[in-house]
Write an enzyme that holds these catalytic residues in place. Structure first.
Site, short mmCIF file in Angstrom:
data_model
loop_
_atom_site.label_atom_id
_atom_site.label_comp_id
_atom_site.label_asym_id
_atom_site.label_seq_id
_atom_site.Cartn_x
_atom_site.Cartn_y
_atom_site.Cartn_z
N GLU A 159 30.47 -20.84 7.21
CA GLU A 159 30.81 -19.86 6.17
C GLU A 159 32.02 -20.35 5.37
OE1 GLU A 159 31.91 -15.89 7.44
OE2 GLU A 159 31.57 -15.11 5.45
N ALA A 294 37.84 -16.69 14.30
CA ALA A 294 36.55 -16.45 14.93
C ALA A 294 35.46 -16.40 13.86
CB ALA A 294 36.57 -15.12 15.67
N GLU A 296 31.22 -15.27 13.24
CA GLU A 296 30.19 -14.39 13.80
C GLU A 296 28.78 -14.96 13.89
OE1 GLU A 296 31.78 -13.89 10.81
OE2 GLU A 296 30.34 -13.36 9.25
N HIS A 328 34.87 -7.10 16.09
CA HIS A 328 34.68 -7.52 14.69
C HIS A 328 33.45 -8.43 14.56
CE1 HIS A 328 36.43 -8.80 10.65
NE2 HIS A 328 35.53 -9.76 10.86
N GLU A 329 33.42 -9.48 15.36
CA GLU A 329 32.33 -10.46 15.24
C GLU A 329 30.99 -9.86 15.66
OE1 GLU A 329 33.23 -12.76 13.47
OE2 GLU A 329 35.39 -12.74 13.83
N HIS A 332 29.51 -7.86 12.94
CA HIS A 332 28.86 -8.73 11.95
C HIS A 332 27.41 -9.05 12.32
CE1 HIS A 332 31.80 -9.78 8.95
NE2 HIS A 332 32.66 -10.33 9.80
N GLU A 351 32.61 -7.64 5.46
CA GLU A 351 33.91 -7.78 6.11
C GLU A 351 34.61 -6.45 6.34
OE1 GLU A 351 34.94 -10.20 7.69
OE2 GLU A 351 33.69 -11.81 6.93
#
Ligand SMILES: *[C@@H]1O[C@H](CO)[C@@H](O)[C@H](O)[C@H]1NC(C)=O
Ligand SMILES: *[C@@H]1O[C@H](CO)[C@@H](O)[C@H](O)[C@H]1NC(C)=O
Ligand SMILES: *[C@@H]1O[C@H](CO)[C@@H](O)[C@H](O)[C@H]1NC(C)=O
Ligand SMILES: *[C@@H]1O[C@H](CO)[C@@H](O)[C@H](O)[C@H]1NC(C)=O
Ligand SMILES: *[C@@H]1O[C@H](CO)[C@@H](O)[C@H](O)[C@H]1NC(C)=O
Ligand SMILES: *[C@@H]1O[C@H](CO)[C@@H](O)[C@H](O)[C@H]1NC(C)=O
Ligand SMILES: *[C@@H]1O[C@H](CO)[C@@H](O)[C@H](O)[C@H]1NC(C)=O
Ligand SMILES: *[C@@H]1O[C@H](CO)[C@@H](O)[C@H](O)[C@H]1NC(C)=O
Ligand SMILES: *[C@@H]1O[C@H](CO)[C@@H](O)[C@H](O)[C@H]1NC(C)=O
Ligand SMILES: [Zn+2]
Length: 730
Positions: A159, A294, A296, A328-329, A332, A351
C-alpha cells in the site's frame, strides 16, 4: 494501515523531483485472475550485497474495447520481453511487436501487431526480476536467530503502490482480481500468503514451490507474501502468529494471538458478515526494516514486531498499542479489503473506520481500559489540535503524485472523530445497521463516499428516524463535513431574561480567507444543570445548526449552567458567554463537579484553554476552571489537562522563561499563593501546577505500586512529565 509520519515528509520531497501528477490506467482492460510465481534469493551471508528475486505472472484479463496495446503498471523491474504472450481461450495468439516502459507513469505498454478484440485472454509475462528493496514492494529484512547468526527474510508491503515494484500488475485499488500465488523457497524455509497453502512441489536441488489457494476478488495493495525461517504459534480458530522462533518459544506472540481471536469475533458480530478467508495470520517483521507500524493485508496482517510481540513485563502503553493496532488492522479486513475505497482521494472511508474501530473493538476486548473514553483524548482532542496546527485539508483530498497518501492526521484522528459523531447523531443501533448495509451492498467492490451515505440513509429510513436528522439526508449533512477543512467553534449566548439561546458557528479560517466562509451542519444538544437529572446519555441532536447563527426559543432555563455537546460527540469546540463560563467555573469547583460527565469535564478543560489561546475568552477563565483539577480523580479529564497545559505547543511557547512579568496570568491570582518576588510567567506556571496537581501527586505519585491497574500505569506515564516541576522546591 498505520504509519510513521516521517515517511510522508519524505514522499513530499520526492514530489518536487518528479512531476506531480497521477497517471490512471486506460479503462480498456480489466484483470480477472493472476497466477503469480516469485522466487526470492535469500542469503545469510554477504548481507551488504543486494538481494534479488525472479518471477513470472500469467494474468487472465478481459479486454473491454478493441485495442492494439495493453498498459499495466511496473516500477524498477527487469522484464524479459521475449517471454510475453497473449492467448485467448481458443489458443489463438496475438503477436507482440513492441514493448515500452514509461518511468514517469510507472507503466509498461505491450503493443500488438493486430487488433486485440473484446474477449477473455491470458497475458503471460514469463520472466521478470527485481531487487528485494527496502520496506516497500517485495523487500528483505535481516534478524539474528541466535547471536552471530543472521537470517534474511523476504516480505511485502504494497500500500499504496508497492505491488508494481514487485510484479507487473494493474495496480489501482478498484481493479480487483483473484490471485493464485506460488512462492519458491529453499528447504528449511517456509512461506505464507493471504490464503492457505494448497500444495507443495519438490523442484529438486533443495528448492520447493508452495502454491496457495485462490483468493477472493481483491485489490493489489492488500496482497501479501513472505518467505522466511520463522515459526508460528499453534493455530487457534483459523489464526496464527508468525515470528522468529525465540519469540514464539518465549510466548511473546500469545497476547496477539488471543487478542486477534477476540477481535475477529467481535467484528464478525458487529458487521454481521463472517470473515471471508479460511485463515488470518499475523506476521512480525524486524522493526528496522519495516517503515509502517502495521499493514492490514487480507488474511496476512504484517506488523513491525515491537507493535505485535508482548512479554508480561511490557509497559501498559505497549499493551494498549498492540491491542488497538490489532483492532485497527482487523477492522480493515472489512473496511479496505472486503469493501475498498475506489481511489486514494477518499481513502479516509477505510482509514477512519479502522481508526474508530481501533478504539471501539479494543474497548470490547479490554472493557476495563476505558478505551472509548480515551478516544476523546487520543483522537478527538488530537484532531482538533492538529487541525489548528495544520488543518489545510478536508477529508476528501486530491492526491497529486503516485504513492502519495492523503494527510494521516486527517484520515485517522479527524476521520475517526467524524465517524464517532455519526454514531451518536444516528444513534448506535442505526449506525451499526448502516454499516451492515454498506458492507453487504458493496462487498467485493470499491466505493466512494456517497455509497457510504446511501447505506446510512437506508438504515435511517428503515428505522423511521428521519426526525433525528431534522429530515435532512445523511449525504447532505456528511458532504459538508467531508469537504470542509477545519472544524466549527460554536458560541452559545444565553439571554438570562427570556431564556433564548443564540448559537453562532465560525471557523478558524473565517478571518484568514474570508472568500470561503465555512458553514457546517452541526448536531447540537444541551445539558442544563437546572434539570437536576444531569443525564448526559442522550447524544443525538436536540437541534441542528444549519446557518451561521440561529436564535432558539424553547423556554430554556435561565438558571444554572448550560453545557453543549454532551460527551463531546460532535466534532467542534464550544464557547459560551462569560456569565455561563462563570457558572461552569463555580460548579466545577464545587463538590458537585462529578455530576458533569467525565468526557465533558475533559471537553471544558480542552476548550477553555484553547479558546483563550485563540483570544476568544480571557486567560483567567481556563486558569480558574483548572483549579478544580485538585479534586479530579478521573484520569480522562486529567489527561485532557496534562495535554492542554503542557503539550500544546502554543501554550508552551508563551512560557518565556526569561520574561520578568507574566502576561497570561495577568488577571489571575492563585488562591492561597505564597507571596513571592518572582512574577515571571514560568514561576507562576509552576506554582499553578504545583497547586492544582497536588491531589494527583498524593494519590498516584511518580513510583509504580504493586496494586496499580493498567489505567494507573497509563495515567502515570502521562503524569510523569510534571515530575521535575512538582519536585522542584525553588
Ligand atoms: C488462463 O489460464 C488458466 C490457467 O492455466 C486457465 O484455467 C484459463 O482457462 C485460461 N484462460 C483463458 C482465457 O485462456
Ligand atoms: C523488447 O525490448 C527491446 C528494448 O526495449 C525492443 O527493442 C524490442 O523491440 C522488444 N521486443 C519485443 C518483442 O517487444
Ligand atoms: C504518461 O502519462 C501522461 C499524462 O497522463 C500521458 O500523456 C502519456 O501518454 C502517458 N504515457 C504512457 C506511455 O501512457
Ligand atoms: C530471465 O531473463 C534473464 C535475463 O533478463 C535471464 O538471465 C534468465 O535466465 C531468465 N530466466 C528464465 C527462467 O528464463
Ligand atoms: C419530517 O417529515 C415528516 C414526514 O414528511 C413530517 O411529518 C415532519 O413534520 C417533518 N419534520 C420536520 C422537523 O420537518
Ligand atoms: C416555561 O417553563 C416554565 C418553568 O419550567 C413553565 O412554568 C412555563 O409554563 C413554560 N412556558 C412555556 C411557554 O412552555
Ligand atoms: C450541590 O448539590 C447539592 C445537592 O443537590 C446542592 O444542595 C448544592 O447547592 C449544590 N452545590 C452547588 C455549588 O451547585
Ligand atoms: C486581563 O483583563 C483585561 C481587562 O478585562 C483584558 O483586556 C486582558 O485581555 C486580560 N488579559 C488576559 C491575559 O486575559
Ligand atoms: C495500593 O497500595 C498502596 C500501598 O502500596 C495503598 O496505600 C493503597 O490503598 C492500595 N490501593 C488499593 C486500591 O488497594
Ligand atoms: Zn489503517
Amino acid at each position: 494501515m498505520i504509519r510513521f509520519v516521517f515517511v510522508l515528509l519524505f514522499s513530499v520531497t520526492l514530489c518536487s523531483i518528479v512531476s506531480c501528477q497521477v497517471y490512471r490506467l486506460p479503462k480498456n482492460v480489466k484483470p480477472l485472475r493472476y497466477f503469480l510465481t516469485m522466487e526470492p534469493h535469500l542469503r545469510d551471508t554477504d548481507l551488504q550485497k543486494t538481494f534479488h528475486y525472479d518471477g513470472n505472472v500469467k494474468i487472465e484479463l478481459e479486454v473491454l474495447e478493441d485495442t492494439k496495446s495493453i498498459t499495466l503498471h511496473q516500477l524498477q523491474l527487469r522484464i524479459d520481453n521475449t517471454t510475453i504472450e497473449l492467448v485467448n481461450s481458443n489458443g489463438k495468439e496475438n503477436i507482440v511487436v513492441d514493448t515500452s516502459k514509461d518511468g514517469r507513469n510507472e507503466t509498461y505498454t505491450i503493443h500488438f501487431g493486430e487488433l486485440v478484440e473484446i474477449g477473455i485472454y491470458n497475458l503471460t509475462i514469463g520472466n521478470f526480476s527485481g531487487e528485494l528493496g527496502d520496506g516497500e514492494g517485495f523487500f528483505h529484512a535481516v534478524y539474528f536467530k541466535e547471536p552471530g547468526k543472521p537470517r534474511s527474510l523476504a516480505v511485502t508491503h504494497f500500500e499504496p503502490t508497492g505491488a508494481r515494484l514487485a510484479f507487473p500488475c494493474f495496480d489501482e485499488p478498484a481493479l480487483k482480481a483473484k490471485f493464485i500465488v506460488s512462492l519458491i523457497r529453499r528447504e528449511g524455509y517456509i512461506s505464507v500468503s493471504n490464503e492457505n497453502l494448497d500444495m507443495t512441489e519438490n523442484l529438486g536441488d533443495g528448492r520447493f514451490k508452495d502454491t496457495f489457494k485462490e483468493t477472493p476478488i481483491m485489490s493489489t495493495f492488500t496482497l501479501a507474501f513472505a518467505v522466511c525461517d520463522y515459526e508460528a504459534t499453534e493455530k487457534v480458530e483459523r489464526q496464527r502468529v508468525y515470528a522468529n522462533s525465540k519469540a514464539i518459544k518465549n510466548g511473546e506472540a500469545d497476547y496477539a494471538l488471543h487478542t486477534g481471536i477476540k477481535s475477529l469475533k467481535l467484528l464478525e458480530e458487529f458487521t454481521g458478515i463472517d470473515f471471508v478467508l479460511d485463515k488470518l495470520d499475523q506476521f512480525a517483521v524486524p522493526d528496522a526494516y519495516f517503515y509502517e507500524h502495521a499493514m492490514e493485508n487480507w488474511g496476512l496482517v504484517i506488523y513491525g514486531q515491537s507493535n505485535l510481540l508482548r512479554s508480561n513485563s511490557s509497559p501498559a502503553e505497549d499493551f494498549k498499542r498492540t491491542t488497538s493496532y490489532i483492532a485497527h488492522e482487523y477492522a480493515h479486513q472489512w473496511f479496505g479489503n472486503l469493501v475498498t475505497a475506489a481511489w486514494w482521494d477518499y481513502l479516509w472511508i477505510c482509514e477512519s473506520f479502522a481508526s474508530y474501530f481501533q478504539y471501539y473493538i479494543a474497548s470490547l476486548v479490554q472493557p476495563s481500559w476505558r478505551l472509548m473514553d480515551q478516544f476523546v483524548i487520543d483522537m478527538l482532542h488530537t484532531a482538533l489540535k492538529q487541525e489548528e496546527l495544520r488543518g489545510e485539508h478536508p477529508l476528501n483530498y486530491r492526491i497529486r503524485y503516485s504513492g502519495q497518501y492523503p494527510p494521516f492526521h486527517i484520515m485517522y484522528e479527524k476521520g475517526a472523530s467524524i465517524i464517532r459523531m455519526m454514531e451518536h447523531f444516528l444513534t448506535h443501533e442505526v449506525f451499526r445497521r448502516g454499516i451492515q448495509i454498506y458492507l453487504e451492498t458493496n462487498k467485493f467492490t470499491a466505493t466512494v463516499p456517497k455509497d457510504l451515505y446511501n447505506a446510512f440513509q437506508q438504515a435511517v429510513n428503515k428505522a423511521g428516524v428521519n426526525n433525528l436528522l431534522n429530515n435532512m439526508t445523511v449525504r447532505e449533512i456528511m458532504e459538508v463535513w467531508d469537504s470542509t477543512k477545519g472544524f466549527p467553534i460554536v458560541t452559545v449566548k444565553r439571554d438570562y431574561r427570556t431564556g433564548e439561546i443564540t448559537l453562532e458557528q465560525k471557523s478558524q479560517f473565517d478571518d484568514v480567507d474570508d472568500i470561503t466562509t465555512s458553514k457546517w451542519i452541526i448536531p447540537i444538544n444541551f445539558l442544563f444543570s437546572s434539570d437536576e437529572q444531569f443525564d448526559f446519555s442522550k447524544t443525538s441532536a436536540d437541534l441542528w445548526l444549519t446557518e451561521k447563527t440561529a436564535t432558539i426559543n424553547r423556554n430554556f432555563s435561565t438558571d444554572g449552567l448550560v453545557i453543549v455537546n454532551k460527551q463531546q460527540t460532535g466534532y467542534y469546540r464550544v464557547n459560551y458567554d462569560l456569565e455561563n463560563w462563570e457558572e461552569i467555573i463555580k460548579f466545577m469547583n464545587s463538590e458537585n463537579f462529578t455530576l458533569i460527565h467525565v468526557l465533558n469535564r475533559a471537553q471544558l478543560i480542552n476548550d477553555a484553554f484553547n479558546l483563550a489561546r485563540l483570544e476568544e475568552i480571557p486567560w483567567d477563565v481556563p486558569f480558574r476552571l483548572g483549579e478544580y483539577i485538585i479534586r479530579e480523580k478521573d484520569c480522562i479529564p486529567l489527561a485532557a489537562f496534562y495535554d492542554t497545559i503542557s503539550n500544546n505547543v502554543f501554550i508552551y511557547s508563551f512560557l518565556d522563561r526569561k520574561a520578568k512579568e507574566s502576561q497570561y496570568f495577568k488577571n489571575y491570582t492563585l488562591p492561597n499563593a505564597v507571596p513571592s518576588e518572582d512574577s515571571s510567567e514560568y514561576y507562576i506556571y509552576k506554582e499553578y501546577l504545583k497547586a492544582v496537581l497536588r491531589g494527583v501527586s498524593e494519590r498516584l505519585g511518580f513510583k509504580s505500586k504493586p496494586n496499580d491497574t493498567h489505567i494507573d500505569q497509563l495515567h502515570r506515564d502521562k503524569f510523569i512529565r510534571f515530575r521535575s516541576i512538582l519536585e522542584d522546591t525553588n
